[in-house]
Design a protein around this motif. Structure first.
Motif, PDB file in Angstrom:
ATOM      1  N   GLY A 103       1.003  -0.957   0.068  1.00 11.78           N
ATOM      2  CA  GLY A 103       0.007  -0.077  -0.004  1.00 11.78           C
ATOM      3  C   GLY A 103       0.768   1.308  -0.077  1.00 11.78           C
ATOM      4  O   GLY A 103       1.956   1.251   0.233  1.00 11.78           O
ATOM      5  N   ARG A 104      -0.105   2.309  -0.419  1.00 15.38           N
ATOM      6  CA  ARG A 104       0.686   3.656  -0.024  1.00 15.38           C
ATOM      7  C   ARG A 104       0.436   4.376   1.027  1.00 15.38           C
ATOM      8  O   ARG A 104       1.351   5.127   1.610  1.00 15.38           O
ATOM      9  CB  ARG A 104       0.450   4.586  -1.330  1.00 15.38           C
ATOM     10  N   TYR A 105      -0.654   4.082   1.492  1.00 20.95           N
ATOM     11  CA  TYR A 105      -1.094   5.054   2.858  1.00 20.95           C
ATOM     12  C   TYR A 105      -1.331   3.767   3.983  1.00 20.95           C
ATOM     13  O   TYR A 105      -2.111   3.021   3.832  1.00 20.95           O
ATOM     14  CB  TYR A 105      -2.427   5.800   2.629  1.00 20.95           C
ATOM     15  N   LEU A 106      -0.401   3.799   5.029  1.00 23.46           N
ATOM     16  CA  LEU A 106      -0.529   3.044   6.268  1.00 23.46           C
ATOM     17  C   LEU A 106      -2.060   3.179   6.696  1.00 23.46           C
ATOM     18  O   LEU A 106      -2.327   4.410   7.019  1.00 23.46           O
ATOM     19  CB  LEU A 106       0.427   3.310   7.153  1.00 23.46           C
ATOM     20  N   GLY A 107      -2.684   1.990   6.933  1.00 19.57           N
ATOM     21  CA  GLY A 107      -3.984   2.295   7.510  1.00 19.57           C
ATOM     22  C   GLY A 107      -5.340   1.877   6.857  1.00 19.57           C
ATOM     23  O   GLY A 107      -6.258   1.798   7.005  1.00 19.57           O
ATOM     24  N   VAL A 108      -4.834   2.201   5.469  1.00 22.35           N
ATOM     25  CA  VAL A 108      -6.327   2.278   4.511  1.00 22.35           C
ATOM     26  C   VAL A 108      -6.636   0.872   4.721  1.00 22.35           C
ATOM     27  O   VAL A 108      -7.828   0.689   4.684  1.00 22.35           O
ATOM     28  CB  VAL A 108      -6.086   2.607   3.026  1.00 22.35           C
ATOM     29  N   TYR A 109      -5.889   0.035   4.048  1.00 15.07           N
ATOM     30  CA  TYR A 109      -6.204  -1.614   3.924  1.00 15.07           C
ATOM     31  C   TYR A 109      -6.590  -2.285   5.348  1.00 15.07           C
ATOM     32  O   TYR A 109      -7.226  -3.135   5.336  1.00 15.07           O
ATOM     33  CB  TYR A 109      -5.260  -2.359   3.111  1.00 15.07           C
ATOM     34  N   SER A 110      -5.989  -1.688   6.235  1.00 13.51           N
ATOM     35  CA  SER A 110      -6.322  -2.237   7.674  1.00 13.51           C
ATOM     36  C   SER A 110      -7.558  -2.131   8.067  1.00 13.51           C
ATOM     37  O   SER A 110      -8.307  -2.980   8.490  1.00 13.51           O
ATOM     38  CB  SER A 110      -5.267  -1.627   8.466  1.00 13.51           C
ATOM     39  N   LEU A 111      -8.096  -0.718   7.700  1.00 12.03           N
ATOM     40  CA  LEU A 111      -9.447  -0.401   8.170  1.00 12.03           C
ATOM     41  C   LEU A 111     -10.299  -1.118   7.181  1.00 12.03           C
ATOM     42  O   LEU A 111     -11.361  -1.715   7.634  1.00 12.03           O
ATOM     43  CB  LEU A 111      -9.655   0.923   7.909  1.00 12.03           C
ATOM     44  N   LEU A 112     -10.219  -1.082   5.607  1.00  9.28           N
ATOM     45  CA  LEU A 112     -11.075  -2.038   4.745  1.00  9.28           C
ATOM     46  C   LEU A 112     -11.290  -3.371   4.887  1.00  9.28           C
ATOM     47  O   LEU A 112     -12.178  -3.681   5.189  1.00  9.28           O
ATOM     48  CB  LEU A 112     -10.505  -1.518   3.428  1.00  9.28           C
ATOM     49  N   PHE A 113      -9.927  -4.073   5.472  1.00  7.34           N
ATOM     50  CA  PHE A 113     -10.195  -5.464   5.718  1.00  7.34           C
ATOM     51  C   PHE A 113     -10.702  -5.746   7.090  1.00  7.34           C
ATOM     52  O   PHE A 113     -11.459  -6.758   7.193  1.00  7.34           O
ATOM     53  CB  PHE A 113      -8.690  -5.917   5.514  1.00  7.34           C
ATOM     54  N   MET A 114     -10.573  -4.925   7.905  1.00  9.37           N
ATOM     55  CA  MET A 114     -11.220  -5.093   9.279  1.00  9.37           C
ATOM     56  C   MET A 114     -12.883  -4.988   9.234  1.00  9.37           C
ATOM     57  O   MET A 114     -13.422  -5.685   9.825  1.00  9.37           O
ATOM     58  CB  MET A 114     -10.632  -4.145  10.329  1.00  9.37           C
ATOM     59  N   LEU A 115     -13.206  -3.807   8.443  1.00  6.85           N
ATOM     60  CA  LEU A 115     -14.472  -3.620   8.219  1.00  6.85           C
ATOM     61  C   LEU A 115     -15.047  -4.883   7.426  1.00  6.85           C
ATOM     62  O   LEU A 115     -16.199  -5.277   7.704  1.00  6.85           O
ATOM     63  CB  LEU A 115     -14.944  -2.272   7.728  1.00  6.85           C
TER      64      LEU A 115
END
Length: 211
Positions: A103-115
């Motif tokens: 990823g380019r931005y830390l936290g984007v996919y963390s949030l998407l995957f968690m949700l």
């Protein structure tokens, strides 16, 4: 004598096939919903391995210029049987790994995957969690919703970076060229990986249960 041996072999084979089929269709307990040490290691290694395969192989095996999201396929397959809290942890870890490695931005996919994992767990009613065949029923809409949300998030980030004002020039075309091909590819990969993922998952519990 030969005929008798043949009948015995056929009987053993049928029993084993019935056992495998029954384990895939009906789980007799909630053991599939438990998190164990073995399952944590399994999640970690699977996410890493599948993303390597995705980048190494499917960049050259695109369908309509789309490649599958194998991490999401794996995450769906386990989240559909998990309770919300462990599903969120699994999604958070998988997304964090994607953020760090790709990823380019830390936290984007963390949030998407968690949700996404939480969403799948919430909409998976008891029959879906305990009868494996039912988990197929919500796979397609789940993949479609995730792909739409991921695309929308990417567009918002792009607008914020460039200062643009148009989110989609033609959403219908975007749906046909981006959303539907990715969803279709995810579904194809899901039907290929579903059985092996679940068989390994079932064998790794419920010993040494954590939560």
């Amino acid at each position: 004598m030969i005929k008798l041996r043949k009948q015995r072999l056929e009987s053993r084979l049928n029993k084993r096939l019935n056992k495998v089929f029954s384990s895939l269709i009906i789980d007799s307990s909630e053991s599939v919903s438990k998190i164990t040490k073995g399952r944590i290691i399994y999640i970690s290694l699977s996410v890493i391995f599948l993303l390597i395969i995705q980048e190494a192989v499917f960049n050259d095996l695109r369908i309509f210029n789309a490649k599958p999201n194998m991490a999401i396929v794996f995450l769906y397959t386990i989240s559909v049987v998990l309770h919300v809290r462990p599903a969120m942890f699994a999604g958070l870890f998988a997304g964090l790994y994607v953020d760090i490695m790709y990823g380019r931005y830390l936290g984007v996919y963390s949030l998407l995957f968690m949700l996404f994992a939480a969403f799948v767990s919430v909409i998976s009613f008891e029959q879906v969690k305990l009868k494996t065949i039912w988990s197929l029923s919500i796979a397609i809409p789940s993949f479609l919703i995730y792909t739409m949300v991921e695309s929308f998030t990417a567009k918002l980030i792009a607008l914020a970076r460039t200062g643009g004002t148009v989110l989609y020039e033609n959403y219908g075309v975007h749906m046909l060229k981006r959303i539907l091909p990715v969803t279709l590819y995810d579904v194809i990969i899901f039907f290929i990986l579903f059985v092996p993922i679940r068989l390994i998952w079932d064998k790794l519990g419920p010993k040494y249960e954590i939560f």
